[in-house]
Structures are given as C-alpha cells and as structure tokens.
Scaffold this motif. Sequence first.
Motif, PDB file in Angstrom:
ATOM      1  N   ASP A   1       0.531  -1.316  -0.098  1.00  0.00           N
ATOM      2  CA  ASP A   1       0.048   0.229   0.068  1.00  0.00           C
ATOM      3  C   ASP A   1       0.479   1.489  -0.177  1.00  0.00           C
ATOM      4  OD1 ASP A   1      -2.284  -1.489   0.150  1.00  0.00           O
ATOM      5  OD2 ASP A   1      -2.442  -1.567   1.965  1.00  0.00           O
ATOM      6  N   GLY A   2       1.858   1.002   0.372  1.00  0.00           N
ATOM      7  CA  GLY A   2       3.011   2.310   0.671  1.00  0.00           C
ATOM      8  C   GLY A   2       3.399   2.141  -0.916  1.00  0.00           C
ATOM      9  N   PHE A   3       4.287   1.575  -1.427  1.00  0.00           N
ATOM     10  CA  PHE A   3       4.777   1.852  -2.836  1.00  0.00           C
ATOM     11  C   PHE A   3       3.357   2.082  -3.630  1.00  0.00           C
ATOM     12  CE2 PHE A   3       7.639  -1.327  -0.944  1.00  0.00           C
ATOM     13  CZ  PHE A   3       9.075  -1.034  -1.361  1.00  0.00           C
ATOM     14  N   ALA A   4       1.952   1.627  -3.079  1.00  0.00           N
ATOM     15  CA  ALA A   4       0.986   1.982  -4.783  1.00  0.00           C
ATOM     16  C   ALA A   4       0.640   4.071  -4.033  1.00  0.00           C
ATOM     17  CB  ALA A   4      -0.287   1.059  -3.651  1.00  0.00           C
ATOM     18  N   GLY A   5       0.775   3.774  -2.889  1.00  0.00           N
ATOM     19  CA  GLY A   5       0.616   5.597  -2.663  1.00  0.00           C
ATOM     20  C   GLY A   5       1.501   6.591  -3.260  1.00  0.00           C
TER      21      GLY A   5
ATOM     22  N   GLY B   1      -7.898   2.028 -14.977  1.00  0.00           N
ATOM     23  CA  GLY B   1      -7.583   2.015 -14.535  1.00  0.00           C
ATOM     24  C   GLY B   1      -8.081   2.324 -13.233  1.00  0.00           C
ATOM     25  N   LEU B   2     -10.029   2.341 -13.641  1.00  0.00           N
ATOM     26  CA  LEU B   2      -9.577   3.000 -12.155  1.00  0.00           C
ATOM     27  C   LEU B   2     -10.609   2.421 -11.183  1.00  0.00           C
ATOM     28  CD1 LEU B   2     -12.021   5.601 -11.488  1.00  0.00           C
ATOM     29  CD2 LEU B   2     -14.221   3.832 -13.243  1.00  0.00           C
ATOM     30  N   GLY B   3     -10.755   0.927 -11.011  1.00  0.00           N
ATOM     31  CA  GLY B   3     -10.552  -0.298 -10.367  1.00  0.00           C
ATOM     32  C   GLY B   3      -9.450  -0.340  -9.974  1.00  0.00           C
ATOM     33  N   ASP B   4      -8.353  -0.458  -9.948  1.00  0.00           N
ATOM     34  CA  ASP B   4      -7.293  -0.031  -9.218  1.00  0.00           C
ATOM     35  C   ASP B   4      -7.107   0.885  -8.315  1.00  0.00           C
ATOM     36  OD1 ASP B   4      -7.020  -2.467 -10.155  1.00  0.00           O
ATOM     37  OD2 ASP B   4      -4.998  -2.024 -11.825  1.00  0.00           O
ATOM     38  N   VAL B   5      -7.923   2.023  -8.531  1.00  0.00           N
ATOM     39  CA  VAL B   5      -7.519   2.984  -7.879  1.00  0.00           C
ATOM     40  C   VAL B   5      -8.626   3.360  -6.780  1.00  0.00           C
ATOM     41  CG1 VAL B   5      -7.760   5.618  -7.946  1.00  0.00           C
ATOM     42  CG2 VAL B   5      -6.138   4.734 -10.159  1.00  0.00           C
ATOM     43  N   MET B   6     -10.038   2.232  -7.261  1.00  0.00           N
ATOM     44  CA  MET B   6     -10.533   2.493  -5.939  1.00  0.00           C
ATOM     45  C   MET B   6      -9.927   1.360  -4.826  1.00  0.00           C
ATOM     46  SD  MET B   6     -14.124   2.664  -8.588  1.00  0.00           S
ATOM     47  CE  MET B   6     -14.899   2.390  -7.278  1.00  0.00           C
ATOM     48  N   GLU B   7      -9.174   0.173  -5.300  1.00  0.00           N
ATOM     49  CA  GLU B   7      -9.098  -0.140  -4.234  1.00  0.00           C
ATOM     50  C   GLU B   7      -8.252   0.002  -3.165  1.00  0.00           C
ATOM     51  OE1 GLU B   7     -11.330  -2.840  -4.024  1.00  0.00           O
ATOM     52  OE2 GLU B   7      -9.745  -4.797  -4.803  1.00  0.00           O
ATOM     53  N   HIS B   8      -7.151   1.237  -3.588  1.00  0.00           N
ATOM     54  CA  HIS B   8      -6.491   1.494  -3.099  1.00  0.00           C
ATOM     55  C   HIS B   8      -7.317   3.338  -2.755  1.00  0.00           C
ATOM     56  CE1 HIS B   8      -2.674   4.531  -2.699  1.00  0.00           C
ATOM     57  NE2 HIS B   8      -3.179   5.179  -2.875  1.00  0.00           N
ATOM     58  N   LEU B   9      -7.832   3.363  -2.880  1.00  0.00           N
ATOM     59  CA  LEU B   9      -9.235   4.201  -1.768  1.00  0.00           C
ATOM     60  C   LEU B   9      -9.373   4.020  -0.553  1.00  0.00           C
ATOM     61  CD1 LEU B   9     -10.359   7.483  -4.730  1.00  0.00           C
ATOM     62  CD2 LEU B   9      -7.881   7.651  -2.725  1.00  0.00           C
ATOM     63  N   ALA B  10      -9.962   2.690  -1.339  1.00  0.00           N
ATOM     64  CA  ALA B  10     -10.568   1.948   0.507  1.00  0.00           C
ATOM     65  C   ALA B  10      -9.760   1.167   1.044  1.00  0.00           C
ATOM     66  CB  ALA B  10     -11.307   0.940  -0.654  1.00  0.00           C
ATOM     67  N   ALA B  11      -8.164   1.164   1.030  1.00  0.00           N
ATOM     68  CA  ALA B  11      -7.482   0.622   1.463  1.00  0.00           C
ATOM     69  C   ALA B  11      -6.509   1.318   1.995  1.00  0.00           C
ATOM     70  CB  ALA B  11      -6.124  -0.822   0.774  1.00  0.00           C
ATOM     71  N   SER B  12      -6.531   2.284   1.559  1.00  0.00           N
ATOM     72  CA  SER B  12      -5.715   3.721   2.053  1.00  0.00           C
ATOM     73  C   SER B  12      -6.304   5.004   2.748  1.00  0.00           C
ATOM     74  CB  SER B  12      -5.033   4.623   1.841  1.00  0.00           C
ATOM     75  OG  SER B  12      -5.461   4.700   0.405  1.00  0.00           O
ATOM     76  N   THR B  13      -7.737   4.532   3.302  1.00  0.00           N
ATOM     77  CA  THR B  13      -8.421   5.652   3.869  1.00  0.00           C
ATOM     78  C   THR B  13      -9.771   5.156   4.740  1.00  0.00           C
ATOM     79  OG1 THR B  13     -10.764   5.189   2.668  1.00  0.00           O
ATOM     80  CG2 THR B  13      -8.671   6.983   1.872  1.00  0.00           C
TER      81      THR B  13
ATOM     82  N   VAL C   1     -17.811   8.245  -5.440  1.00  0.00           N
ATOM     83  CA  VAL C   1     -17.396   7.156  -4.656  1.00  0.00           C
ATOM     84  C   VAL C   1     -16.945   8.188  -3.527  1.00  0.00           C
ATOM     85  CG1 VAL C   1     -16.635   5.042  -4.285  1.00  0.00           C
ATOM     86  CG2 VAL C   1     -17.651   5.291  -5.867  1.00  0.00           C
ATOM     87  N   CYS C   2     -17.465   8.354  -2.370  1.00  0.00           N
ATOM     88  CA  CYS C   2     -16.658   8.537  -1.532  1.00  0.00           C
ATOM     89  C   CYS C   2     -16.224   7.832  -0.389  1.00  0.00           C
ATOM     90  CB  CYS C   2     -17.476   9.629  -0.140  1.00  0.00           C
ATOM     91  SG  CYS C   2     -18.307  10.846  -0.862  1.00  0.00           S
ATOM     92  N   TYR C   3     -15.249   8.187   0.037  1.00  0.00           N
ATOM     93  CA  TYR C   3     -14.080   7.419   1.084  1.00  0.00           C
ATOM     94  C   TYR C   3     -14.406   8.312   2.266  1.00  0.00           C
ATOM     95  CZ  TYR C   3     -13.267   4.932  -3.603  1.00  0.00           C
ATOM     96  OH  TYR C   3     -14.173   3.731  -4.300  1.00  0.00           O
ATOM     97  N   GLY C   4     -14.783   7.622   3.269  1.00  0.00           N
ATOM     98  CA  GLY C   4     -15.126   8.334   4.443  1.00  0.00           C
ATOM     99  C   GLY C   4     -14.927   9.805   4.671  1.00  0.00           C
ATOM    100  N   THR C   5     -14.626  10.940   5.254  1.00  0.00           N
ATOM    101  CA  THR C   5     -13.543  12.122   4.326  1.00  0.00           C
ATOM    102  C   THR C   5     -12.733  12.653   4.299  1.00  0.00           C
ATOM    103  OG1 THR C   5     -13.349  12.662   6.909  1.00  0.00           O
ATOM    104  CG2 THR C   5     -16.136  12.783   6.276  1.00  0.00           C
ATOM    105  N   ASP C   6     -11.759  11.340   3.183  1.00  0.00           N
ATOM    106  CA  ASP C   6     -10.586  11.728   2.792  1.00  0.00           C
ATOM    107  C   ASP C   6     -10.720  12.407   1.397  1.00  0.00           C
ATOM    108  OD1 ASP C   6      -9.780  10.819   5.440  1.00  0.00           O
ATOM    109  OD2 ASP C   6     -10.019   9.152   4.975  1.00  0.00           O
ATOM    110  N   ALA C   7     -11.461  11.077   0.947  1.00  0.00           N
ATOM    111  CA  ALA C   7     -11.431  11.456  -0.636  1.00  0.00           C
ATOM    112  C   ALA C   7     -12.746  11.303  -1.116  1.00  0.00           C
ATOM    113  CB  ALA C   7     -10.051  10.752  -0.995  1.00  0.00           C
ATOM    114  N   VAL C   8     -13.012  12.066  -2.721  1.00  0.00           N
ATOM    115  CA  VAL C   8     -14.057  11.138  -3.944  1.00  0.00           C
ATOM    116  C   VAL C   8     -13.032  10.653  -4.828  1.00  0.00           C
ATOM    117  CG1 VAL C   8     -14.466  13.943  -3.573  1.00  0.00           C
ATOM    118  CG2 VAL C   8     -16.293  11.980  -4.388  1.00  0.00           C
ATOM    119  N   ILE C   9     -14.154   9.604  -5.739  1.00  0.00           N
ATOM    120  CA  ILE C   9     -13.574   9.662  -6.961  1.00  0.00           C
ATOM    121  C   ILE C   9     -15.248  10.590  -7.450  1.00  0.00           C
ATOM    122  CG2 ILE C   9     -14.341   7.759  -6.986  1.00  0.00           C
ATOM    123  CD1 ILE C   9     -12.112   6.730  -8.865  1.00  0.00           C
TER     124      ILE C   9
END
Length: 320
Positions: A98-102, A125-137, A206-214
Amino acid sequence: MNPLAVLGIDDLAEQLYRQVLRDQARPFGVYASRLNTPVGDVEAAAEQLRALRLVRITEDGRPSADHPRAGLERVLSAEEARHAERRRDLARLRDAIDGFAGDHRAGQEQADTAEAGREYVEIDGLGDVMEHLAASTSGPIRFTHTDALAVSAGEQPVLARLVADGRLLRGLHEFDAASTRSLDVVEWANLGEEQRLATHIPNEFVCYGTDAVIANTDWGGEGGRYVVLRDAVVVRAFVELFDRMWAAASGVDDGAEPTSERLVELMQAGLKDEAIARALGVSLRTVRRRVAALMEECGVETRFQLAVKLTERGLTGFEG
C-alpha cells in the motif's frame, strides 16, 4: 529418486553419502571404484556434502559422517529457520504494498495533474484506484451506482475484505439501473453493502470517509473523466449530497437488518458478534455492518467509545 536434491546435492554426492554411511573413512579411491567414477569427481561430490556438514574429512583425507538423524536434522533445522525468515520478509513486503502504491499514485498526480488537488484516472485503471482508496482511507464508504459507473463487486476484493472486517459500505442504486441490473444489486448486497434505491442520481461518485472522493467530471452527463479529489471542503460537500439522497431514498429490503435496540441489548449483555449473529438469525457480516452504522450514528470510532455512548444515552434515540 534423490531425496537430497532439495538441498542442492546431486546424484553422485547422494550415492557417495550412502557409501560413507555404510563404510566410514575409506580412501576416495575405494569409493571411486565402487561408484565407477573418477576420483576427482568423487572428491568434488564430497565437497558438496562437507559444505552442508553432512560429512567431514579426516586428517588423513578420508570422509566420515555422523549418524544421519543428527546430520540431516541439523541441516533441516537450519533450512526451516531460513525459510521462516524468508516468509517473514515476504509478509513485510506484502504489508508495504500500500505504501508503494501511494508513492505511485503521488507520482502520477504530479505528472498528470494540471490542477492542484486533482488526480485524473483513466477508465482502465479505475478499479485499481478505487481499491487503493479503500485500503488507504478510513470511515464509511458511500457509493453511487449508475449504468455509467459499471464497477462490479467482484472487481473489488480489497473492499470486500474491509467490509467483512466491519467497515461500513452504503450504496445508492439508481432506480432504473437497479431494475435492469438486479443481479448486480444482489452482488453488492452479498458483499455487505447497505442499499437504498434513488429515482435519480445526478452524478456518479464514491466517497471514502472524509478523506477522498472519486467522481466524474461531466456533471449530469455520460462522458467526462474520473478524478480523485482530496480537498476537505469538496469531499464533505459530496458526503453531504450522498447523505441527503440516502435520507430521501427507499430501502431495498427493510427486513434484513436487526433493530438497533435488540442489537444494543445483546452487545450490553457481553455477547460477541458471532453469538449476536446466531441470536438474531443474521450473518456475522450483517451484525458488524450494523455496529459500524451505530458507531457512525453516535459519532464514535471504537467499540469501547460506542459502549460508553450507549450507556450515557440508554436505548432511546435509535431508529429501529
């Protein structure tokens, strides 16, 4: 079959080892004769065994060996320890993904973003970005489902694991889309999503908590690009929009959830989630999702804080 091959011992060395175990400390010429092999090759084979301490060479240049239970157990223990350390190293590497992905996303943002605070995402690449946002928020994930944003639950394994662990996922399904994509709605429900139906969703996001939205940049349209937004004010505006649509939407299945009062009673009785699920006749995932919803409703982040808040408020003030 050569059982020592796993240790990098070739067939000749394995045959020599057997010969030495049967008849210790003979000159190399004796073993070479028995194996019908040049003395130089036998000496090279003995070096393989010596490197692993399966044989030792006496002062007069003859090979001898300990009992195989001692010699081979020593080698196996060392190999198992090495592999255990290797597994730990690989586990640490997995945790660092996850750190490398960030770092990768940060690099992409610097390279591709023309406006501060925006990270444009290609559709493939949308699916990969959504997975990263889920993991990092952290915090609840609010998902609008339209025909345009055709991402299936099966394409989100990280999200599925997070929801199984208790993270709250809410999905608004556009009514027309839901009626024509019933299997997709069921798939997201099986993943653990709380669902409601909306007659109209003005924009897919899609809102990931209050950290990010795509979200899609073409508001109300069918084209546009996908963009990740992290500005706190913008993200909270999307969260507010979702929550207002959620409040006005209709439920998909009102009978699937336990009442808050009954759930709280079982929690205060000291039952674990598994026992609560059995008592209510629902899945463990449903219990954890409902607890996550109560935590959000009470404005707390931990189960301990929830218990304190419930004690202060009693069982009143919760929707059934």
